[in-house]
Design a protein around this motif. Structure first.
Motif, PDB file in Angstrom:
ATOM      1  N   LYS A 198       0.756  -1.252  -0.095  1.00 22.95           N
ATOM      2  CA  LYS A 198       0.037   0.034   0.040  1.00 22.95           C
ATOM      3  C   LYS A 198       0.788   1.083   0.086  1.00 22.95           C
ATOM      4  CE  LYS A 198      -4.309  -1.714   2.051  1.00 22.95           C
ATOM      5  NZ  LYS A 198      -5.239  -1.700   3.240  1.00 22.95           N
ATOM      6  N   GLN A 199       2.019   1.216   0.717  1.00 21.42           N
ATOM      7  CA  GLN A 199       2.912   2.288   0.758  1.00 21.42           C
ATOM      8  C   GLN A 199       3.468   2.472  -0.740  1.00 21.42           C
ATOM      9  OE1 GLN A 199       5.803   2.253   3.923  1.00 21.42           O
ATOM     10  NE2 GLN A 199       4.457   1.035   5.084  1.00 21.42           N
ATOM     11  N   ILE A 200       3.704   1.511  -1.328  1.00 20.91           N
ATOM     12  CA  ILE A 200       4.327   1.440  -2.730  1.00 20.91           C
ATOM     13  C   ILE A 200       3.104   1.973  -3.829  1.00 20.91           C
ATOM     14  CG2 ILE A 200       4.772  -0.016  -4.613  1.00 20.91           C
ATOM     15  CD1 ILE A 200       6.000  -1.898  -2.547  1.00 20.91           C
ATOM     16  N   ALA A 201       1.853   1.783  -3.448  1.00 20.30           N
ATOM     17  CA  ALA A 201       0.870   1.945  -4.331  1.00 20.30           C
ATOM     18  C   ALA A 201      -0.093   3.309  -3.855  1.00 20.30           C
ATOM     19  CB  ALA A 201      -0.146   0.952  -4.816  1.00 20.30           C
ATOM     20  N   ASN A 202       0.608   4.179  -3.479  1.00 17.36           N
ATOM     21  CA  ASN A 202       0.106   5.543  -3.097  1.00 17.36           C
ATOM     22  C   ASN A 202      -1.107   5.341  -1.976  1.00 17.36           C
ATOM     23  OD1 ASN A 202       1.848   6.882  -4.964  1.00 17.36           O
ATOM     24  ND2 ASN A 202       0.068   6.346  -6.448  1.00 17.36           N
ATOM     25  N   GLY A 203      -0.809   4.308  -1.221  1.00 19.26           N
ATOM     26  CA  GLY A 203      -1.887   4.246   0.023  1.00 19.26           C
ATOM     27  C   GLY A 203      -3.026   3.294  -0.399  1.00 19.26           C
ATOM     28  N   ARG A 204      -3.402   3.192  -1.576  1.00 21.54           N
ATOM     29  CA  ARG A 204      -4.443   2.558  -2.056  1.00 21.54           C
ATOM     30  C   ARG A 204      -4.229   1.155  -2.064  1.00 21.54           C
ATOM     31  NH1 ARG A 204      -3.836   6.934  -5.683  1.00 21.54           N
ATOM     32  NH2 ARG A 204      -3.692   5.377  -7.182  1.00 21.54           N
ATOM     33  N   GLY A 205      -3.160   0.487  -2.383  1.00 22.95           N
ATOM     34  CA  GLY A 205      -3.100  -0.640  -2.787  1.00 22.95           C
ATOM     35  C   GLY A 205      -3.376  -1.102  -4.082  1.00 22.95           C
ATOM     36  N   SER A 206      -3.006  -2.258  -4.624  1.00 24.02           N
ATOM     37  CA  SER A 206      -2.724  -2.791  -5.824  1.00 24.02           C
ATOM     38  C   SER A 206      -3.625  -4.100  -6.185  1.00 24.02           C
ATOM     39  CB  SER A 206      -1.709  -2.373  -6.937  1.00 24.02           C
ATOM     40  OG  SER A 206      -1.746  -2.916  -8.160  1.00 24.02           O
ATOM     41  N   ASN A 207      -4.321  -4.177  -6.986  1.00 24.45           N
ATOM     42  CA  ASN A 207      -4.931  -5.464  -7.421  1.00 24.45           C
ATOM     43  C   ASN A 207      -3.989  -6.381  -8.318  1.00 24.45           C
ATOM     44  OD1 ASN A 207      -7.358  -5.270  -5.913  1.00 24.45           O
ATOM     45  ND2 ASN A 207      -8.306  -4.212  -7.741  1.00 24.45           N
ATOM     46  N   MET A 208      -2.901  -5.789  -8.579  1.00 20.09           N
ATOM     47  CA  MET A 208      -1.752  -6.795  -9.420  1.00 20.09           C
ATOM     48  C   MET A 208      -1.055  -7.517  -8.409  1.00 20.09           C
ATOM     49  SD  MET A 208       1.496  -4.476 -10.254  1.00 20.09           S
ATOM     50  CE  MET A 208       2.254  -5.757 -10.714  1.00 20.09           C
TER      51      MET A 208
END
Length: 314
Positions: free
Chosen positions: A273-283
């Motif tokens: 989530k820290q990597i993906a701007n706090g939103r998280g990623s479905n990848m």
């Protein structure tokens, strides 16, 4: 040396006069499976063969005596350190690879290099690789029960990749920023596979990671060392710039990670989530060993980087 140690040692000492045998389609199938899986136990190879386990065991014994397969010596270390029954782990040898080539199988030069390298592998590497094999065997067996899609193997993906990269390992390069400094790093997945759906012209690809909990998820110091969040950062950035298209010729990929515990899954989700701007990623997809043990790779529920429960076929 005690009797138990001598008995274990004989499992890895070839007889001076190997038994007479002739190469059969089963033998070639066992060698071909070792060529794509690298290391496997007799039980794993028997599961893929689908026939009698005793017949597979006899075939492997003859192949070993004639030096077409190897019983890796790194297993001796574990057998001496721990009590209990352990499966024998097999790997392909150069004579085995050349036998496949003689019978029309496409044997890459890299495979010959890997057979030399793994002969001296330690038991930690062996265990990790055999755990990867276990996932791939269970995935293949589960796919055999389905008729709505087909498994795309690593070798087929690499075969259709740009020709300049066909004979090397799967590797995604990306420029990432760590503590303000930009550097180019690479991520090498433990495995690569895809699913090709029958009804719709749809293909999905997966970088598979087997995490044994031996590296920290994040590091607050010495960030030049390995940690799992760094690997996720590389995957995230490689996907953003389309490195998978240039390197492998595939249009999409997700990173499927099997780790040790639900708690470690939660740590990984927080880190990405820290990597993906706090939103998280479905990848990113995560599951743990206990959850997978009572299911299979197709039916098990994976948790996405956004916290959603999915199957890889969804």
């Amino acid at each position: 040396m005690d009797i138990a140690t001598r008995t274990r040692g004989r499992l890895f000492e070839r007889p001076e006069e190997p038994r007479a045998f002739r190469i059969t389609p089963r033998d070639l199938g066992l060698l071909a499976n070792l060529a794509r899986l690298r290391l496997a136990s007799g039980d794993q190879l028997a599961a893929l063969d689908g026939g009698s386990g005793q017949n597979v065991s006899r075939s492997l014994l003859a192949l070993w005596e004639h030096q077409y397969v190897e019983r890796l010596l790194g297993q001796v270390e574990r057998r001496l350190l721990y009590k209990g029954s352990f499966p024998i782990i097999y790997g392909l040898t150069r004579p085995g690879a050349w036998l496949l080539r003689k019978h029309g199988y496409d044997v890459r030069r890299r495979l010959l290099y890997e057979t030399d390298k793994q002969r001296l592998a330690g038991w930690r590497f062996i265990e990790h690789r055999v755990d990867i094999t276990d996932f791939m065997v269970r995935l293949e067996l589960a796919c055999r029960e389905r008729n709505d899609f087909h498994l795309i193997e690593r070798k087929d993906i690499v075969e259709n990749a740009p020709k300049t990269h066909r004979d090397r390992r799967v590797r995604l390069m990306a420029k990432v920023r760590i503590d303000g400094a930009v550097t180019e790093l690479s991520a090498d997945p433990d495995e690569l596979f895809g699913l090709r759906f029958v009804e719709a012209p749809d293909e999905r690809y997966f970088m598979f990671e087997l995490d044994r909990g031996e590296m920290p998820v994040v590091r607050h110091k010495s960030k030049d060392q390995t940690y799992f969040a760094k690997k996720m950062l590389i995957y995230h950035e490689a996907n953003r710039v389309g490195q998978h298209v240039r390197e492998l010729g595939i249009r999409n990929f997700r990173v499927a990670t099997v780790t040790t515990t639900p708690e470690r899954v939660a740590q990984m989700i927080d880190a990405q989530k820290q990597i993906a701007n706090g939103r998280g990623s479905n990848m990113f997809l995560f599951t743990d060993q206990a959850r997978l043990a009572v299911s299979n790779p197709l039916d098990v529920l994976w948790t996405t980087g956004k916290g959603k429960q999915v199957r890889i076929t969804d």
